[in-house]
Motif scaffolding. Structure first.
Motif, PDB file in Angstrom:
ATOM      1  N   CYS A   1      64.548 -22.576  16.325  1.00  0.00           N
ATOM      2  CA  CYS A   1      64.539 -24.040  16.455  1.00  0.00           C
ATOM      3  C   CYS A   1      65.971 -24.563  16.398  1.00  0.00           C
ATOM      4  O   CYS A   1      66.784 -24.085  15.596  1.00  0.00           O
TER       5      CYS A   1
ATOM      6  N   HIS B   1      67.042 -27.205  15.258  1.00  0.00           N
ATOM      7  CA  HIS B   1      67.337 -28.039  14.091  1.00  0.00           C
ATOM      8  C   HIS B   1      68.131 -27.211  13.091  1.00  0.00           C
ATOM      9  O   HIS B   1      69.348 -27.272  13.062  1.00  0.00           O
ATOM     10  N   ILE B   2      67.438 -26.366  12.296  1.00  0.00           N
ATOM     11  CA  ILE B   2      68.200 -25.453  11.429  1.00  0.00           C
ATOM     12  C   ILE B   2      67.637 -24.030  11.501  1.00  0.00           C
ATOM     13  O   ILE B   2      67.603 -23.310  10.519  1.00  0.00           O
ATOM     14  N   LYS B   3      67.141 -23.668  12.692  1.00  0.00           N
ATOM     15  CA  LYS B   3      66.905 -22.268  13.068  1.00  0.00           C
ATOM     16  C   LYS B   3      65.687 -21.583  12.447  1.00  0.00           C
ATOM     17  O   LYS B   3      65.652 -20.350  12.334  1.00  0.00           O
ATOM     18  N   CYS B   4      64.683 -22.304  12.016  1.00  0.00           N
ATOM     19  CA  CYS B   4      63.413 -21.651  11.691  1.00  0.00           C
ATOM     20  C   CYS B   4      62.806 -21.135  13.004  1.00  0.00           C
ATOM     21  O   CYS B   4      63.173 -21.596  14.089  1.00  0.00           O
TER      22      CYS B   4
ATOM     23  N   CYS C   1      57.772 -26.293  15.340  1.00  0.00           N
ATOM     24  CA  CYS C   1      58.531 -25.704  14.244  1.00  0.00           C
ATOM     25  C   CYS C   1      57.817 -25.948  12.911  1.00  0.00           C
ATOM     26  O   CYS C   1      57.540 -27.099  12.559  1.00  0.00           O
TER      27      CYS C   1
ATOM     28  N   CYS D   1      58.948 -25.732   9.970  1.00  0.00           N
ATOM     29  CA  CYS D   1      59.786 -26.211   8.855  1.00  0.00           C
ATOM     30  C   CYS D   1      59.823 -27.734   8.757  1.00  0.00           C
ATOM     31  O   CYS D   1      59.425 -28.304   7.746  1.00  0.00           O
ATOM     32  N   HIS D   2      60.285 -28.413   9.799  1.00  0.00           N
ATOM     33  CA  HIS D   2      60.401 -29.879   9.710  1.00  0.00           C
ATOM     34  C   HIS D   2      59.741 -30.585  10.879  1.00  0.00           C
ATOM     35  O   HIS D   2      59.947 -31.777  11.070  1.00  0.00           O
ATOM     36  N   GLY D   3      58.979 -29.824  11.695  1.00  0.00           N
ATOM     37  CA  GLY D   3      58.118 -30.461  12.682  1.00  0.00           C
ATOM     38  C   GLY D   3      58.708 -30.734  14.052  1.00  0.00           C
ATOM     39  O   GLY D   3      58.074 -31.418  14.855  1.00  0.00           O
ATOM     40  N   SER D   4      59.909 -30.221  14.364  1.00  0.00           N
ATOM     41  CA  SER D   4      60.398 -30.397  15.746  1.00  0.00           C
ATOM     42  C   SER D   4      59.419 -29.715  16.689  1.00  0.00           C
ATOM     43  O   SER D   4      58.819 -28.692  16.352  1.00  0.00           O
TER      44      SER D   4
HETATM   45 FE1  FES Z   1      62.924 -26.604  13.066  1.00  0.00          FE
HETATM   46 FE2  FES Z   1      63.926 -27.969  11.040  1.00  0.00          FE
HETATM   47  S1  FES Z   1      64.283 -25.903  11.541  1.00  0.00           S
HETATM   48  S2  FES Z   1      62.541 -28.646  12.536  1.00  0.00           S
END
Ligand code: FES
Length: 541
Positions: free
Chosen positions: A495, A497-500, A513, A515-518
């Protein structure tokens, strides 16, 4: 800047961040939606999309203008807030990365309640009795604003008052219902036990509450958008805000050029980038069906107390009634078979309702706040004149409307009684701590654990048509999808955002994603933040 002749023509051109007039390239995921009306962030069509056309923005000059406020996001929060700001005498530009109602506001089931997913007894316990009372006032203020907008601007959106019913299906739910009813009465919401129900769902205890309401959210939003533009507001669709910087005077960089503003509001469901609020809001998905019935339609709003709860209401669109039933919520990216969620919901509803046809099915996202109450106010970590509204849980229509009242006051420097309750910087160790730790641990688990479980493959031939998988191949971790035409789509599974690691959502054909829903389309195109960029496309040899 002198405007080149023809720039802005029918939305085909835009100003780049360097001030150059460039041709606008239609996003590639539009192939998804060819021939459809209002667009949304998934491949399923919501009931509202079926009947509402795209909103056509006026082509208003905006470059080199300074606005009092830039609102980012064209859902109910952004539109309600932008209109309220304009009504207060300030100039306002609304920038929407996709189209009006593209996000969750176009997929809501649009229940208008003066009670919330977080019961009043819980709010009283965690925030105090006065705060519970204030929250109830907020819900009533939000409904009044909607009613006032509809009346004042003659918005045709099928608004109607409805009685609400909450039913307990077992003894545990019965105890919960008693607490809900008692605490609702305490804050002045007229909820009480009854012994009749318009819903054919068996119960052991039931309560009713008058003066709830419903409407067609897409029609309401389009009404707000037209009123806003006609009153002098500027709407820019397909205009992604990429950065807001500065101090007293903000510089707002967008995909259609740069504008200056005295204040900005992120009404994007969750703010983009990396912010403390991403660790205080957990993304969930909910599932909805639009059903034609053979028999009577219940003309009321209904909710059971199952976890996750199921909800019901009736809506007429183009002369056809539909029962809208919802439920089967789960954390985004945590359900392997999202098609099964629709199947479970349908089979449950069919037990009690005489269903003729499932006409619509769609899912939608919401953000659950760690301590149960929305975050509306100054965006932590940003200049004082940058604001946010997020963490609405399943009460987006109410919180979105209430945000307009709160933010318009804050932007004008006017005192608002809601500032402390909804303060996004609040720290509630008692209420929020356990959820906060749970959500943070969950994110860490996905960041580390998911990567360790990824299978290695040497060939793509065993991927079936319509199948998607995250795999290791040739030094890459790929998110792979083989579409109905056998074309393989390969993107980096990290992802942006921060790579989940993203997870496949088969029913919406998206990479979600956990982790934070992207969320991203199957080809990597970003659908919803907090990520700011598409997934990286990987060229396969
Ligand atoms: Fe994907 Fe935060 S790592 S939304």
């Amino acid at each position: 800047m002198t405007e080149p002749s023809g720039c802005r023509l029918a939305g085909k051109y835009f100003y780049s961040s360097l001030g150059k007039c460039k041709k606008y390239v239609t996003p590639k995921w539009y192939g998804f939606y060819i021939g459809m009306n209002m667009k949304r962030d998934g491949s399923n069509i919501s009931l509202w999309q079926s009947a509402i056309p795209d909103f056509k923005e006026k082509q208003t000059a905006f470059s080199d203008r300074k606005f009092d406020v830039v609102v980012v996001g064209g859902g109910i929060t952004g539109l309600s807030t932008a209109l309220k700001i304009l009504e207060s005498g300030k100039s306002c530009l609304l920038a929407e990365a996709q189209e009006i109602g593209f996000g969750t506001s176009g997929g809501t089931t649009a229940h208008l309640n003066n009670f919330f997913d977080t019961p009043y007894y819980q709010v009283e316990k965690d925030f105090g009795a006065a705060s519970a009372q204030l929250l109830a006032k907020g819900a009533n203020d939000a409904i009044s604003l909607i009613v006032e907008n509809i009346r004042k601007y003659s918005i045709d959106c099928s608004f109607s008052k409805r009685e609400g019913f909450l039913f307990a299906l077992d003894e545990k739910q019965k105890d919960e219902l008693e607490k809900i009813v008692e605490s609702a009465k305490k804050v002045g919401v007229p909820m009480d036990f009854t012994n009749t129900s318009p819903f054919p769902v068996p119960y052991i205890s039931i309560a009713s509450v008058e003066n709830q309401a419903q409407f067609n959210p897409a029609a309401y939003m389009q009404g707000l958008a037209s009123v806003f533009e006609n009153a002098g507001g500027v709407i820019l669709q397909h205009c992604r805000v990429t950065e807001i910087s500065g101090d007293e005077e903000l510089e707002v960089k967008t995909s259609r050029g740069i504008v200056k503003a005295s204040a900005a509001v992120y009404a994007t469901h969750i703010p983009p980038g990396v912010n403390i609020l991403h660790f205080r809001c957990a993304p969930y998905r909910s599932y909805a069906l639009g059903l034609k019935l053979k028999g009577e339609y219940p003309e009321a709003l209904g909710y059971d107390l199952h976890d996750p709860y199921r909800y019901y209401r009736t809506q007429e669109v183009d002369g056809q009634k539909y029962l809208i039933a919802g439920g089967e919520d789960h954390k985004t990216g945590h359900e392997e078979n999202t098609n099964a969620c629709f199947a479970h919901l349908e089979s449950y509803v069919r037990k009690f309702f005489d269903v003729e046809e499932v006409a619509f099915k769609w899912s939608s996202q919401y953000f659950e706040p760690a301590d149960g109450v929305a975050y509306i106010g100054h965006l932590p970590g940003n200049p004082e004149n940058v604001f946010v509204a997020t963490g609405f849980g399943g009460n987006g229509m109410i919180y979105g409307s209430l945000s307009a009242l709160v933010l318009a006051d804050l932007i004008r420097g006017k005192k608002t009684e809601y500032a402390k309750l909804f303060d996004p910087s609040r720290i509630k160790p008692v209420a929020g701590f356990s959820n906060f730790v749970k959500e943070a641990a969950d994110v860490v688990g996905h960041f580390i654990g998911d990567k360790a479980k990824i299978e290695k493959i040497d060939s793509f031939s065993d991927l079936a048509t319509g199948e998607a998988r995250v795999v290791r191949h040739d030094g890459h971790v790929l998110a792979l999808y083989k579409d109905e035409q056998q074309r393989l789509h390969a993107v980096n599974s990290a992802c942006t955002h921060i790579k989940c690691t993203v997870a496949w959502n088969a029913s919406e054909k998206s990479w979600d994603c956990p982790c934070h829903g992207s969320r991203f389309s199957y080809d990597g195109t970003m659908l919803t933040g907090p990520a700011r960029k598409d997934l990286e496309v990987i060229k396969l040899a």
